[in-house]
Motif scaffolding. Structure first.
Motif, PDB file in Angstrom:
ATOM      1  N   GLU A 175      38.457  68.612 -77.479  1.00  0.00           N
ATOM      2  CA  GLU A 175      39.332  69.205 -76.483  1.00  0.00           C
ATOM      3  C   GLU A 175      38.563  70.286 -75.725  1.00  0.00           C
ATOM      4  O   GLU A 175      37.880  71.102 -76.328  1.00  0.00           O
ATOM      5  CB  GLU A 175      40.555  69.805 -77.179  1.00  0.00           C
ATOM      6  N   THR A 176      38.665  70.272 -74.408  1.00  0.00           N
ATOM      7  CA  THR A 176      37.960  71.253 -73.595  1.00  0.00           C
ATOM      8  C   THR A 176      38.703  72.583 -73.607  1.00  0.00           C
ATOM      9  O   THR A 176      39.900  72.645 -73.905  1.00  0.00           O
ATOM     10  CB  THR A 176      37.851  70.781 -72.135  1.00  0.00           C
ATOM     11  N   ASN A 177      37.990  73.630 -73.257  1.00  0.00           N
ATOM     12  CA  ASN A 177      38.603  74.951 -73.157  1.00  0.00           C
ATOM     13  C   ASN A 177      39.741  74.936 -72.134  1.00  0.00           C
ATOM     14  O   ASN A 177      40.763  75.582 -72.331  1.00  0.00           O
ATOM     15  CB  ASN A 177      37.548  75.998 -72.787  1.00  0.00           C
ATOM     16  N   LYS A 178      39.581  74.197 -71.038  1.00  0.00           N
ATOM     17  CA  LYS A 178      40.625  74.114 -70.017  1.00  0.00           C
ATOM     18  C   LYS A 178      41.899  73.518 -70.606  1.00  0.00           C
ATOM     19  O   LYS A 178      42.996  74.035 -70.396  1.00  0.00           O
ATOM     20  CB  LYS A 178      40.147  73.287 -68.824  1.00  0.00           C
ATOM     21  N   ARG A 179      41.757  72.439 -71.336  1.00  0.00           N
ATOM     22  CA  ARG A 179      42.927  71.801 -71.938  1.00  0.00           C
ATOM     23  C   ARG A 179      43.574  72.716 -72.971  1.00  0.00           C
ATOM     24  O   ARG A 179      44.802  72.789 -73.061  1.00  0.00           O
ATOM     25  CB  ARG A 179      42.557  70.460 -72.554  1.00  0.00           C
ATOM     26  N   ILE A 180      42.768  73.434 -73.722  1.00  0.00           N
ATOM     27  CA  ILE A 180      43.296  74.371 -74.713  1.00  0.00           C
ATOM     28  C   ILE A 180      44.121  75.456 -74.027  1.00  0.00           C
ATOM     29  O   ILE A 180      45.224  75.800 -74.479  1.00  0.00           O
ATOM     30  CB  ILE A 180      42.156  74.986 -75.561  1.00  0.00           C
ATOM     31  N   LEU A 181      43.618  76.008 -72.924  1.00  0.00           N
ATOM     32  CA  LEU A 181      44.357  77.051 -72.210  1.00  0.00           C
ATOM     33  C   LEU A 181      45.669  76.519 -71.634  1.00  0.00           C
ATOM     34  O   LEU A 181      46.705  77.195 -71.706  1.00  0.00           O
ATOM     35  CB  LEU A 181      43.505  77.663 -71.106  1.00  0.00           C
ATOM     36  N   VAL A 190      45.485  73.586 -61.983  1.00  0.00           N
ATOM     37  CA  VAL A 190      45.038  74.858 -62.538  1.00  0.00           C
ATOM     38  C   VAL A 190      43.583  75.089 -62.136  1.00  0.00           C
ATOM     39  O   VAL A 190      42.742  74.223 -62.340  1.00  0.00           O
ATOM     40  CB  VAL A 190      45.132  74.868 -64.082  1.00  0.00           C
ATOM     41  N   ARG A 191      43.321  76.264 -61.561  1.00  0.00           N
ATOM     42  CA  ARG A 191      41.950  76.653 -61.265  1.00  0.00           C
ATOM     43  C   ARG A 191      41.521  77.677 -62.302  1.00  0.00           C
ATOM     44  O   ARG A 191      42.273  78.581 -62.656  1.00  0.00           O
ATOM     45  CB  ARG A 191      41.815  77.256 -59.865  1.00  0.00           C
ATOM     46  N   PHE A 192      40.295  77.506 -62.787  1.00  0.00           N
ATOM     47  CA  PHE A 192      39.760  78.375 -63.833  1.00  0.00           C
ATOM     48  C   PHE A 192      38.633  79.229 -63.275  1.00  0.00           C
ATOM     49  O   PHE A 192      37.896  78.806 -62.385  1.00  0.00           O
ATOM     50  CB  PHE A 192      39.245  77.541 -65.006  1.00  0.00           C
ATOM     51  N   GLU A 193      38.530  80.421 -63.809  1.00  0.00           N
ATOM     52  CA  GLU A 193      37.502  81.361 -63.396  1.00  0.00           C
ATOM     53  C   GLU A 193      37.015  82.073 -64.659  1.00  0.00           C
ATOM     54  O   GLU A 193      37.823  82.689 -65.363  1.00  0.00           O
ATOM     55  CB  GLU A 193      38.139  82.350 -62.415  1.00  0.00           C
ATOM     56  N   GLU A 194      35.751  81.922 -64.960  1.00  0.00           N
ATOM     57  CA  GLU A 194      35.157  82.522 -66.148  1.00  0.00           C
ATOM     58  C   GLU A 194      35.940  82.180 -67.420  1.00  0.00           C
ATOM     59  O   GLU A 194      36.188  83.037 -68.276  1.00  0.00           O
ATOM     60  CB  GLU A 194      35.017  84.038 -65.974  1.00  0.00           C
ATOM     61  N   GLY A 195      36.365  80.933 -67.514  1.00  0.00           N
ATOM     62  CA  GLY A 195      37.035  80.446 -68.709  1.00  0.00           C
ATOM     63  C   GLY A 195      38.497  80.830 -68.843  1.00  0.00           C
ATOM     64  O   GLY A 195      39.103  80.598 -69.891  1.00  0.00           O
ATOM     65  N   LEU A 196      39.102  81.380 -67.783  1.00  0.00           N
ATOM     66  CA  LEU A 196      40.513  81.766 -67.824  1.00  0.00           C
ATOM     67  C   LEU A 196      41.244  81.181 -66.618  1.00  0.00           C
ATOM     68  O   LEU A 196      40.630  80.817 -65.611  1.00  0.00           O
ATOM     69  CB  LEU A 196      40.648  83.298 -67.810  1.00  0.00           C
ATOM     70  N   ILE A 197      42.554  81.113 -66.698  1.00  0.00           N
ATOM     71  CA  ILE A 197      43.379  80.592 -65.612  1.00  0.00           C
ATOM     72  C   ILE A 197      43.381  81.598 -64.471  1.00  0.00           C
ATOM     73  O   ILE A 197      43.721  82.763 -64.661  1.00  0.00           O
ATOM     74  CB  ILE A 197      44.815  80.324 -66.100  1.00  0.00           C
ATOM     75  N   ALA A 198      42.987  81.154 -63.276  1.00  0.00           N
ATOM     76  CA  ALA A 198      42.937  82.031 -62.110  1.00  0.00           C
ATOM     77  C   ALA A 198      43.955  81.637 -61.042  1.00  0.00           C
ATOM     78  O   ALA A 198      44.244  82.421 -60.140  1.00  0.00           O
ATOM     79  CB  ALA A 198      41.536  82.034 -61.515  1.00  0.00           C
ATOM     80  N   GLU A 199      44.483  80.414 -61.129  1.00  0.00           N
ATOM     81  CA  GLU A 199      45.455  79.958 -60.141  1.00  0.00           C
ATOM     82  C   GLU A 199      46.262  78.817 -60.726  1.00  0.00           C
ATOM     83  O   GLU A 199      45.722  77.957 -61.422  1.00  0.00           O
ATOM     84  CB  GLU A 199      44.700  79.486 -58.893  1.00  0.00           C
ATOM     85  N   LEU A 200      47.565  78.815 -60.446  1.00  0.00           N
ATOM     86  CA  LEU A 200      48.459  77.735 -60.870  1.00  0.00           C
ATOM     87  C   LEU A 200      49.214  77.223 -59.645  1.00  0.00           C
ATOM     88  O   LEU A 200      49.762  78.011 -58.879  1.00  0.00           O
ATOM     89  CB  LEU A 200      49.500  78.231 -61.879  1.00  0.00           C
ATOM     90  N   ILE A 201      49.214  75.916 -59.481  1.00  0.00           N
ATOM     91  CA  ILE A 201      50.022  75.276 -58.455  1.00  0.00           C
ATOM     92  C   ILE A 201      50.876  74.265 -59.201  1.00  0.00           C
ATOM     93  O   ILE A 201      50.350  73.325 -59.797  1.00  0.00           O
ATOM     94  CB  ILE A 201      49.149  74.578 -57.394  1.00  0.00           C
ATOM     95  N   GLU A 231      40.123  66.820 -65.396  1.00  0.00           N
ATOM     96  CA  GLU A 231      39.453  68.037 -64.947  1.00  0.00           C
ATOM     97  C   GLU A 231      38.218  67.703 -64.134  1.00  0.00           C
ATOM     98  O   GLU A 231      37.582  66.684 -64.329  1.00  0.00           O
ATOM     99  CB  GLU A 231      39.123  68.959 -66.122  1.00  0.00           C
ATOM    100  N   SER A 232      37.940  68.606 -63.191  1.00  0.00           N
ATOM    101  CA  SER A 232      36.777  68.471 -62.333  1.00  0.00           C
ATOM    102  C   SER A 232      36.329  69.863 -61.926  1.00  0.00           C
ATOM    103  O   SER A 232      37.092  70.606 -61.290  1.00  0.00           O
ATOM    104  CB  SER A 232      37.127  67.643 -61.099  1.00  0.00           C
ATOM    105  N   ASN A 233      35.114  70.217 -62.298  1.00  0.00           N
ATOM    106  CA  ASN A 233      34.555  71.537 -61.994  1.00  0.00           C
ATOM    107  C   ASN A 233      35.502  72.635 -62.478  1.00  0.00           C
ATOM    108  O   ASN A 233      35.804  72.688 -63.654  1.00  0.00           O
ATOM    109  CB  ASN A 233      34.207  71.652 -60.517  1.00  0.00           C
ATOM    110  N   ASP A 234      35.986  73.479 -61.560  1.00  0.00           N
ATOM    111  CA  ASP A 234      36.837  74.608 -61.945  1.00  0.00           C
ATOM    112  C   ASP A 234      38.322  74.265 -61.969  1.00  0.00           C
ATOM    113  O   ASP A 234      39.155  75.148 -62.160  1.00  0.00           O
ATOM    114  CB  ASP A 234      36.628  75.771 -60.965  1.00  0.00           C
ATOM    115  N   TRP A 235      38.657  73.003 -61.771  1.00  0.00           N
ATOM    116  CA  TRP A 235      40.062  72.606 -61.666  1.00  0.00           C
ATOM    117  C   TRP A 235      40.466  71.635 -62.764  1.00  0.00           C
ATOM    118  O   TRP A 235      39.655  70.857 -63.259  1.00  0.00           O
ATOM    119  CB  TRP A 235      40.312  71.931 -60.314  1.00  0.00           C
ATOM    120  N   ALA A 236      41.751  71.678 -63.089  1.00  0.00           N
ATOM    121  CA  ALA A 236      42.352  70.661 -63.954  1.00  0.00           C
ATOM    122  C   ALA A 236      43.680  70.249 -63.329  1.00  0.00           C
ATOM    123  O   ALA A 236      44.372  71.062 -62.708  1.00  0.00           O
ATOM    124  CB  ALA A 236      42.582  71.201 -65.364  1.00  0.00           C
ATOM    125  N   SER A 237      44.004  68.988 -63.472  1.00  0.00           N
ATOM    126  CA  SER A 237      45.267  68.441 -62.999  1.00  0.00           C
ATOM    127  C   SER A 237      46.030  67.932 -64.211  1.00  0.00           C
ATOM    128  O   SER A 237      45.474  67.203 -65.036  1.00  0.00           O
ATOM    129  CB  SER A 237      45.000  67.306 -62.014  1.00  0.00           C
TER     130      SER A 237
END
Length: 147
Positions: A4-10, A104-115, A74-80
């Motif tokens: 599981e990726t860090n993005k999915r965990i968050l 979800v956009r991620f920045e330095e391993g944390l959520i930076a934007e939610l749409i 997920e792709s780069n700094d984004w996850a759908s």
């Protein structure tokens, strides 16, 4: 076997700990400090400082909810994320089942934007706040009016 990726965990923590369990402190652990209190965190409904109030309002409307991740890309700094929300309804006898999408956009391993977008028509139809098939009626040109 996949890890599981860090993005999915968050995202999982956002759904399970913030939305399902209403753990107020978790939001500050998973959201980037670059996202200020007056920044929009949930479409036009909630600023970051109001996000937990939104969680409480939704919980009061639908009852204790459960969110299931249906698709995660997920792709780069984004996850759908495509997800499903189920709940017993405010009276425990009005089942709620709606689907939604989250970007979800991620920045330095944390959520930076939610749409986020959920099927609001379906939700409010299931709660009895809109007539059945309200979206179809609107598409047919009918107006919804309140007395």
């Amino acid at each position: 076997m996949t890890t599981e990726t860090n993005k999915r965990i968050l995202v999982t923590r956002l759904f399970s700990e913030v939305w399902e369990q209403r753990k107020l402190t978790v939001l500050s652990q998973i959201v980037s400090p670059s996202l200020k209190d007056d920044d929009n965190l949930f479409n036009e409904l909630a600023l970051r400082k109001e996000y937990l109030l939104l969680v409480d309002v939704v919980q009061k409307l639908v009852g204790p909810l459960k969110i299931e991740v249906l698709h995660f890309l997920e792709s780069n700094d984004w996850a759908s994320v495509r997800f499903s929300i189920t709940a017993p309804g405010p009276d425990g006898n009005t089942p709620i089942n709606v689907k939604g999408l989250l970007m979800v956009r991620f920045e330095e391993g944390l959520i930076a934007e939610l749409i986020s977008q959920i099927d609001s028509f379906k939700l409010f139809e299931q709660l009895g706040q809109l007539p059945d098939e309200a979206l179809l009626a609107c598409l047919a040109g009918q107006k919804l009016t309140w007395a």
